[in-house]
Design an enzyme around this catalytic site. Sequence first.
Site: not given
Ligand SMILES: Nc1ncnc2[nH]cnc12
Length: 278
Positions: A227, A225
């Site tokens: 974040d 992703d």
């Molecule tokens: N955006 C994110 N922040 C923290 N841990 C994660 N694990 C996967 N995506 C994450």
Amino acid sequence: MISTGKATLIFPAFGINTVITMPKIGIIGGSGVYGVFEPKETVKVHTPYGRPSAPVEIGEIEGVEVAFIPRHGKHHEFPPHEVPYRANIWALKELGVERVIGITAVGSLREEYKPGDIVIADQFIDFTKKREYTFYNGPRVAHVSMADPFCPELRRIFIEAAKELSLPLHEKGTYICIEGPRFSTRAESRMFRQFADIIGMTLIPEVNLARELGMCYVNVSTVTDYDVWAEKPVDAQEVIRVMKENEEKVQRLLKRAIPRIPEERTCGCADILKTAFV
Ligand SMILES: Nc1ncnc2[nH]cnc12
Ligand SMILES: CSC[C@H]1O[C@H](OP(=O)(O)O)[C@H](O)[C@@H]1O
């Protein structure tokens, strides 16, 4: 009785004359990765730090004996701040593991680190707050060097294997580890973007602890992703969904890389302890 090397282990703690094999390679699977092979054996290990996240599975990847622990438990019952990191690393060490492959799902802090990409991290920043960081709480005191936290030999093998498989790869990346279990605010995420490339919640203290026992550690991250600095904020279900979509890439990478890991280590990870004690 523990005998080192490839042979077998006769360990009364497991039951009278229980004989188990001694894998030299251990995999810790992260979110979405709860098994990487059909286990030949499952071993319940008790450690001075309690039980690991799950019984250790022992199986083979391309004919190589490997131990596996799902970091969050077989049914994802341990949140990142409650993972029994010390028990996991201790259990692998006790079973004869010298090299640890840590699989993680991470958010991206950079446009060019895209969902589905693989990152072989080369640095980390620790933003966790309250974990059990060390095996040396005194009277024996150790300060391990973390200048280069990952095993150079394992990193090279995984990078070469990923290139051969034409996987979308970043050979380097700074992983910032937050405490969790919550995700970041947009302001935090913007700040983290100043000094890291990927973000997760579990690298610390896993990598520190492996180093404290003289083990090699490599991080194999899959970006799931963007974040929360980008428009659509991440959620947990998206992480698991993207990780599942990309699990097959990780499997192919493991199959290509693991048979290339030489029997003997030449990386120096075990020597770091020689100068760590006060
Ligand atoms: N955006 C994110 N922040 C923290 N841990 C994660 N694990 C996967 N995506 C994450
Ligand atoms: C399921 S969303 C957040 C969760 O995913 C990552 O887990 P792992 O590093 O074990 O793959 C992240 O660190 C969080 O624990």
